[in-house]
Design an enzyme around this catalytic site. Sequence first.
Site, mmCIF file in Angstrom:
data_model
loop_
_atom_site.group_PDB
_atom_site.id
_atom_site.type_symbol
_atom_site.label_atom_id
_atom_site.label_comp_id
_atom_site.label_asym_id
_atom_site.label_seq_id
_atom_site.Cartn_x
_atom_site.Cartn_y
_atom_site.Cartn_z
ATOM 1 N N THR A 32 1.008 -1.469 -0.324
ATOM 2 C CA THR A 32 -0.076 0.077 -0.417
ATOM 3 C C THR A 32 1.006 1.204 0.499
ATOM 4 O O THR A 32 1.866 1.238 0.520
ATOM 5 C CB THR A 32 -0.981 -0.093 1.159
ATOM 6 O OG1 THR A 32 -0.281 -0.025 2.501
ATOM 7 C CG2 THR A 32 -1.762 -1.505 1.588
ATOM 8 N N ASP A 33 -0.063 2.046 0.132
ATOM 9 C CA ASP A 33 1.078 3.421 0.038
ATOM 10 C C ASP A 33 0.331 4.223 1.005
ATOM 11 O O ASP A 33 -0.121 3.372 1.933
ATOM 12 C CB ASP A 33 0.525 4.801 -1.594
ATOM 13 C CG ASP A 33 -0.885 5.211 -1.854
ATOM 14 O OD1 ASP A 33 -1.741 4.386 -1.180
ATOM 15 O OD2 ASP A 33 -0.815 4.371 -3.069
ATOM 16 N N PHE A 34 0.528 6.047 0.857
ATOM 17 C CA PHE A 34 0.576 6.443 2.053
ATOM 18 C C PHE A 34 -1.003 6.559 2.148
ATOM 19 O O PHE A 34 -1.293 7.395 3.570
ATOM 20 C CB PHE A 34 1.222 7.950 2.229
ATOM 21 C CG PHE A 34 0.356 8.868 1.042
ATOM 22 C CD1 PHE A 34 -0.153 9.879 1.324
ATOM 23 C CD2 PHE A 34 0.941 8.586 -0.230
ATOM 24 C CE1 PHE A 34 -1.154 10.548 0.497
ATOM 25 C CE2 PHE A 34 0.396 9.584 -1.245
ATOM 26 C CZ PHE A 34 -0.765 10.217 -0.920
ATOM 27 N N THR A 35 -1.940 6.348 1.211
ATOM 28 C CA THR A 35 -3.298 6.977 1.721
ATOM 29 C C THR A 35 -4.156 5.363 1.959
ATOM 30 O O THR A 35 -5.612 5.358 2.086
ATOM 31 C CB THR A 35 -4.242 6.594 0.020
ATOM 32 O OG1 THR A 35 -3.612 6.096 -0.488
ATOM 33 C CG2 THR A 35 -3.813 7.873 -0.400
#
Length: 157
Positions: A32-35
């Site tokens: 996953t990314d920062f979101t």
Amino acid sequence: MSGERSTEWPDLAGRIEGDRHILPVRVYFEDTDFTGLVYHANFLKFAERGRSDFIRNLGIDHRSLENPVEGDPAVFVVRRIEVDYLRPAHIDEVLEVVTHCAEIGGATLILSQEVRRDDVVLARLKVSVVLVSKAGKPQRLGRLVRDALERFVKVRD
């Protein structure tokens, strides 16, 4: 993977159902990314695993292509990928990468793939792979590959 280990985890490389290969993939924090959503490039990684395990389940592994009993060593390389990102995926979800061989050419395979969560399509890919020699020159698909795939798609020359 040795035959002994593959019997210990028979579904590790997914399964073939009809004319499709299905590989389950769990989404981990690292995907996953920062979101908190799966980073777009990781869908490409999931699809790569699906393609590799589809071919592996047909009895063709990378080692047998690189060190064939007959013919020159060869590997599959991606020539083109078209991808449509339709919906996000989240941490801890279990996704399915569904791979189907859409077309067989002289040296190429066109594979259609979907990354799904249940019946919802999250990403759709069309991938063209080419069999090339170690020197990078296209190689005609041999009997090993053609015989394994002919039940999945009508062969074109």
